[in-house]
Design an enzyme around this catalytic site. Structure first.
Site, short mmCIF file in Angstrom:
data_model
loop_
_atom_site.label_atom_id
_atom_site.label_comp_id
_atom_site.label_asym_id
_atom_site.label_seq_id
_atom_site.Cartn_x
_atom_site.Cartn_y
_atom_site.Cartn_z
N GLU A 114 0.41 -15.80 -10.02
CA GLU A 114 1.50 -14.84 -10.22
C GLU A 114 1.40 -13.75 -9.17
O GLU A 114 0.32 -13.51 -8.64
CB GLU A 114 1.36 -14.16 -11.60
CG GLU A 114 1.46 -15.11 -12.75
CD GLU A 114 0.99 -14.45 -14.05
OE1 GLU A 114 0.97 -13.21 -14.14
OE2 GLU A 114 0.64 -15.21 -14.97
N LYS A 116 1.02 -10.01 -8.06
CA LYS A 116 0.43 -8.82 -8.66
C LYS A 116 1.41 -7.67 -8.43
O LYS A 116 1.65 -7.26 -7.29
CB LYS A 116 -0.92 -8.52 -8.01
CG LYS A 116 -1.64 -7.36 -8.66
CD LYS A 116 -3.07 -7.32 -8.15
CE LYS A 116 -3.90 -6.30 -8.86
NZ LYS A 116 -3.40 -4.94 -8.81
N ASP A 118 2.75 -4.05 -8.27
CA ASP A 118 2.09 -2.77 -8.03
C ASP A 118 2.78 -1.68 -8.84
O ASP A 118 3.70 -1.02 -8.38
CB ASP A 118 2.13 -2.45 -6.53
CG ASP A 118 1.10 -1.40 -6.17
OD1 ASP A 118 0.27 -1.06 -7.04
OD2 ASP A 118 1.13 -0.93 -5.03
N TYR A 236 3.57 -10.03 -18.35
CA TYR A 236 2.80 -11.19 -17.91
C TYR A 236 1.79 -11.72 -18.91
O TYR A 236 1.07 -12.66 -18.61
CB TYR A 236 2.11 -10.92 -16.57
CG TYR A 236 1.37 -9.60 -16.50
CD1 TYR A 236 0.24 -9.38 -17.27
CD2 TYR A 236 1.82 -8.58 -15.67
CE1 TYR A 236 -0.42 -8.17 -17.22
CE2 TYR A 236 1.16 -7.37 -15.61
CZ TYR A 236 0.04 -7.17 -16.40
OH TYR A 236 -0.61 -5.98 -16.34
N LYS A 325 -6.23 -9.56 -3.22
CA LYS A 325 -5.46 -8.49 -2.58
C LYS A 325 -5.04 -8.90 -1.18
O LYS A 325 -5.88 -9.36 -0.41
CB LYS A 325 -6.31 -7.22 -2.49
CG LYS A 325 -6.68 -6.60 -3.81
CD LYS A 325 -5.51 -5.85 -4.40
CE LYS A 325 -5.90 -4.99 -5.57
NZ LYS A 325 -6.24 -3.64 -5.25
N CYS A 419 -6.25 28.11 20.83
CA CYS A 419 -5.65 27.73 19.54
C CYS A 419 -4.13 27.67 19.67
O CYS A 419 -3.52 28.64 20.14
CB CYS A 419 -6.05 28.75 18.48
SG CYS A 419 -5.12 28.57 16.96
N CYS A 422 -2.60 30.79 17.61
CA CYS A 422 -2.79 32.21 17.92
C CYS A 422 -3.20 32.46 19.37
O CYS A 422 -3.24 33.61 19.81
CB CYS A 422 -3.82 32.83 16.98
SG CYS A 422 -5.50 32.27 17.30
N CYS A 437 -10.81 27.31 15.79
CA CYS A 437 -10.34 28.62 16.17
C CYS A 437 -11.09 29.56 15.24
O CYS A 437 -11.04 29.41 14.03
CB CYS A 437 -8.83 28.70 15.92
SG CYS A 437 -8.24 30.39 15.92
N CYS A 442 -5.87 34.43 12.70
CA CYS A 442 -4.97 33.38 13.20
C CYS A 442 -3.91 33.04 12.15
O CYS A 442 -4.25 32.72 11.00
CB CYS A 442 -5.79 32.14 13.56
SG CYS A 442 -4.80 30.68 13.82
S1 IVH Z 1 -3.25 -9.91 -15.75
C1 IVH Z 1 -7.06 -9.69 -18.16
N1 IVH Z 1 -1.16 -10.27 -14.18
O1 IVH Z 1 -3.26 -5.49 -12.10
C2 IVH Z 1 -5.83 -9.81 -17.33
N2 IVH Z 1 -2.25 -8.16 -14.15
O2 IVH Z 1 -6.02 -5.15 -11.16
C3 IVH Z 1 -5.11 -8.55 -17.20
N3 IVH Z 1 -1.19 -6.50 -12.68
O3 IVH Z 1 -4.50 -3.91 -14.98
C4 IVH Z 1 -4.11 -8.44 -16.16
N4 IVH Z 1 0.44 -7.80 -11.96
O4 IVH Z 1 -2.01 -3.63 -14.42
C5 IVH Z 1 -2.12 -9.42 -14.58
N5 IVH Z 1 0.73 -10.69 -12.88
C6 IVH Z 1 -0.23 -9.86 -13.30
C7 IVH Z 1 -0.31 -8.53 -12.82
C8 IVH Z 1 -1.35 -7.70 -13.27
C9 IVH Z 1 -0.11 -6.59 -11.91
C10 IVH Z 1 -2.05 -5.30 -12.80
C11 IVH Z 1 -2.46 -4.93 -14.21
C12 IVH Z 1 -3.96 -4.94 -14.22
C13 IVH Z 1 -4.28 -4.79 -12.77
C14 IVH Z 1 -5.64 -5.38 -12.47
#
Ligand code: IVH
Length: 681
Positions: A114, A116, A118, A236, A325, A419, A422, A437, A442
């Site tokens: 999935e 992630k 933000d 999710y 990441k 500076c 000043c 400075c 100043c």
């Molecule tokens: S699963 C035990 N799925 O990322 C599993 N987390 O770094 C719990 N997050 O605290 C999380 N997208 O806030 C999961 N598709 C996704 C996510 C996701 C964003 C966030 C979530 C979690 C953090 C962990």
């Protein structure tokens, strides 16, 4: 035609339309209506419901609009804790994780990949299909109740049955009696840009990134403001499903959530091996920039719940999931200027300004080059093409110069000998990289020192923001820190954007600050090498400014926490004539130069207690939290034992939290700490 319909029929038609378009806009990202047309539908429904109040239903989109502000967000205990995820930063780390999974299971399981999102994690509870509670993650065990705010998020249905009816699914799925779902609230890129544009116009500080903006908006005490910010959400996971058809895997969970019309990110995949995972990573590494929301990685989860159960969890994380990441992003741009800024302590900092460039979702225009050493190492010159990188943090940095593109005749950058603010000669002390400075008069330094002096952690003068300080300096009312104490309400009230009331308030605040005590004063004065913590240590040890002024190097270094460099910084500061006369002026104005026992820790609110910090607190840095505890007489320790008074846990707490729980030690949130300090507002 709408006119020929009964109001009841039109209202229900409007609700259905609005529900459909909200989904198309927020969840599926393929809007069919313009924002204006969507708003027009909502306005028509509001008008209709105002004319026929009996038609208002609890699930009507008009009922989302937030109510009146609450004093403080109440705490909510999560029955099932919200776990965090282990991170992988390289494909190798991800592979190592998958290998461990395969080892433990004795075979390769199916994985769900999935995006992630933000944003900010939330937990929603639906009872008999109605949204009854929404809470933030908090420390994983205790979060904050943000139900009124979450009700304003159009992507989240407040009633599940109604959502099902809107799509006319003869759903095979029965809404469970209790459903707890987890997900992420986030700011769509477009709404974020619009929010910041509005804030810029109103002269308000901008949010650094959509994540901060989402966190800030969700935790607002006034849901009416949350409502104006167009947040969205993706869910999710299912934490509780009390009813038939309980899901047995992650992929099933997501399908079930979709069936009952909860917002689920469509960009996901079920794969049967590592190649599948890597193909998904590859696909989204670049495609993510075209998404209407920010994603900073991919979450890989073992699909079957039976397998997840077998894998279990470590002290911190589930073994069955990992967050990969994306590597920090890089962009190249051309340096147009290198400007030199003068900070509060007189340090000159070169800053590269470049042709604006889009990087990881925001436009960057400048980056600090830290100091001359850093600058000459990288040898950044005006006209150079440079690579700029933005990692997990929001501050961009120049990573290297693309030498092949250096224009002919580009000269190395030299720091000015004088500076820029000043005109005084700048100096570089032996053994120091910084150029300074050293003119205490100043203007750049004065402005910065005033700003620092009034901050919350220093003398805490509320109502004197940067703009007002600038204004008062321009009209000649503020020349240095001491001139604050000569201000009168009569001088302030007639000024632009002031008035009798705000003038009186600020004068009150200034008056109050006279009693802030030695530690805050020392920190506020910006004595070299003296941060908040050192200021407290000095105040506790010497108890008065006089004693500190008289202390020689030996007396200073006899304090265990004070090294020779800090001692030298302090001695030099007190030796400078302008600083001595500043102190004399402050003394004359009645600013207290001593430490009271309460503030010095003896007999403070946390006196005698031992505290342990873990995770990231929402408002304070680790040092600030430690400072606050110590100022109130508490001790901060690095490890949890039976003697620990409380563990103060923030986001992503470490194993200290588990240890506290095992030992039955109290666990506090930052709000609990505030209450104990007597700072809760
Ligand atoms: S699963 C035990 N799925 O990322 C599993 N987390 O770094 C719990 N997050 O605290 C999380 N997208 O806030 C999961 N598709 C996704 C996510 C996701 C964003 C966030 C979530 C979690 C953090 C962990």
């Amino acid at each position: 035609m709408a006119k020929t319909k009964t109001p009841a029929a039109r209202a229900s038609e409007l609700r259905e339309e609005i529900g459909k378009h909200a989904r198309l806009y927020y969840v599926e990202d393929r809007p069919e209506l313009t924002d204006a047309a969507y708003d027009a539908l909502i306005r028509e429904l509001i008008a209709l419901e105002e004319a026929h109040p009996e038609l208002v239903t609890p699930d009507s989109p008009t009922q989302r609009v937030g109510g009146t502000p609450v004093g403080e967000l109440p705490n909510v205990r999560h029955e099932i804790p919200l776990l965090s995820l282990e991170n992988a930063y390289t494909p190798e780390e991800l592979r190592a994780w998958a290998d461990r999974v395969v080892d433990r299971l004795g075979r390769t399981p199916d994985f769900v990949c999935e995006l992630k999102i933000d944003g900010l994690s939330i937990s929603l509870v639906y009872e008999n299909g109605a949204l009854v509670r929404a809470a933030t993650r908090g420390d994983g065990t205790t979060g904050e109740d943000v139900t009124p705010n979450v009700r304003t998020i159009h992507a989240i249905p407040t009633v599940l049955h109604a959502a099902g009816a809107a799509r006319k699914i003869s759903s095979k799925v029965n809404i469970p009696a209790v459903l707890e779902v987890r997900g992420e609230v986030y700011f769509p890129k477009k709404s974020f840009a619009a929010l910041n544009a509005r804030r810029e116009e109103a002269g308000e500080p901008l949010f650094a990134n959509p994540r901060n903006a989402a966190a800030g908006s969700l935790r607002l005490l006034d849901a009416r403001i949350t409502a104006s910010r167009r947040l969205s959400a993706f869910l999710y996971s299912i934490a509780r499903w009390a009813g038939p058809q309980e899901p047995q895997s992650q992929s099933q969970s997501l399908l079930l959530l979709e069936e009952i019309l909860l917002p689920v990110n469509p960009h996901r995949t079920l794969v049967s091996d590592l190649d599948g995972i890597f193909a998904f990573l590859d696909e989204w590494k670049t495609k993510r920039h075209d998404l209407p929301f920010e994603t900073d990685g991919v979450v890989v989860k073992v699909n079957a719940f039976a397998d997840q159960k077998r894998l279990g969890q470590t002290a911190k994380f589930p073994r069955w999931a990992i967050a990969y990441k994306f590597p920090p992003e890089e962009a190249t741009t051309v340096v147009t200027h290198i400007v030199v800024q003068v900070g509060r302590t007189g340090v000159l900092t070169p800053v590269a300004e470049f042709t604006p460039v889009l990087l990881a979702g925001s436009t960057v225009r400048r980056a600090t080059l830290h100091n001359m050493e850093d600058l000459s190492k990288k040898d950044v010159r005006i006209g150079d093409t440079v690579a700029v990188e933005k990692g997990g943090d929001v501050i961009p940095k120049v990573t290297r110069v693309v030498l092949e593109k250096r224009p002919k005749g580009a000269k190395p950058f030299a720091m000015p000998a004088r500076c820029p603010a000043c005109g005084e000669q700048v100096v570089q002390r032996e053994g120091e990289v910084a150029m300074r400075c050293v003119n205490p008069g100043c203007p750049a330094q004065v402005a910065e020192s005033l700003r620092h002096f009034v901050t919350r952690r220093a003398m805490d003068v509320e109502g004197l923001g940067d703009e007002r300080i600038e204004q008062l300096r321009e009209v000649g009312l503020l020349k240095d820190v001491a001139s604050l104490y000569a201000l009168t309400a009569d001088q302030l009230a007639p000024l632009e954007r002031w008035g009798e009331k705000s003038a009186a308030n600020v004068i009150d605040e200034i008056e109050k600050s006279k009693d802030a005590g030695l530690a805050r004063l020392l920190f506020g004065l910006g004595v070299r090498q003296v941060g908040e913590k050192t200021a407290r240590i000095l105040a506790r040890r010497f108890l008065s400014m006089e004693a500190l002024e008289e202390a020689g190097e030996d007396a200073l270094t006899s304090v265990p926490e004070i090294g020779p460099e800090t001692a030298r910084g302090i001695l030099e500061w007190f030796a400078l004539g302008p600083n001595r006369s500043l102190l004399a002026k402050l003394r004359k104005a009645g600013v207290r130069m001593t430490e009271s026992p309460g503030v010095s820790g003896v007999g403070g609110a946390l006196s005698g207690g031992v505290y342990v910090l873990t995770g990231t607190l929402p408002r304070r840095s680790r040092d600030e939290a430690q400072a606050a505890i110590e100022t109130a007489g508490g001790k901060v320790s690095g490890s949890v034992s039976k003697k620990t008074t409380a563990v103060i846990a923030g986001e992503e707490p470490g194993s200290k939290l588990d240890k506290a729980k095992a030992l039955g030690v109290a666990v506090w949130t930052e709000d609990d700490l505030d209450r104990a300090l007597g700072e809760a507002s």
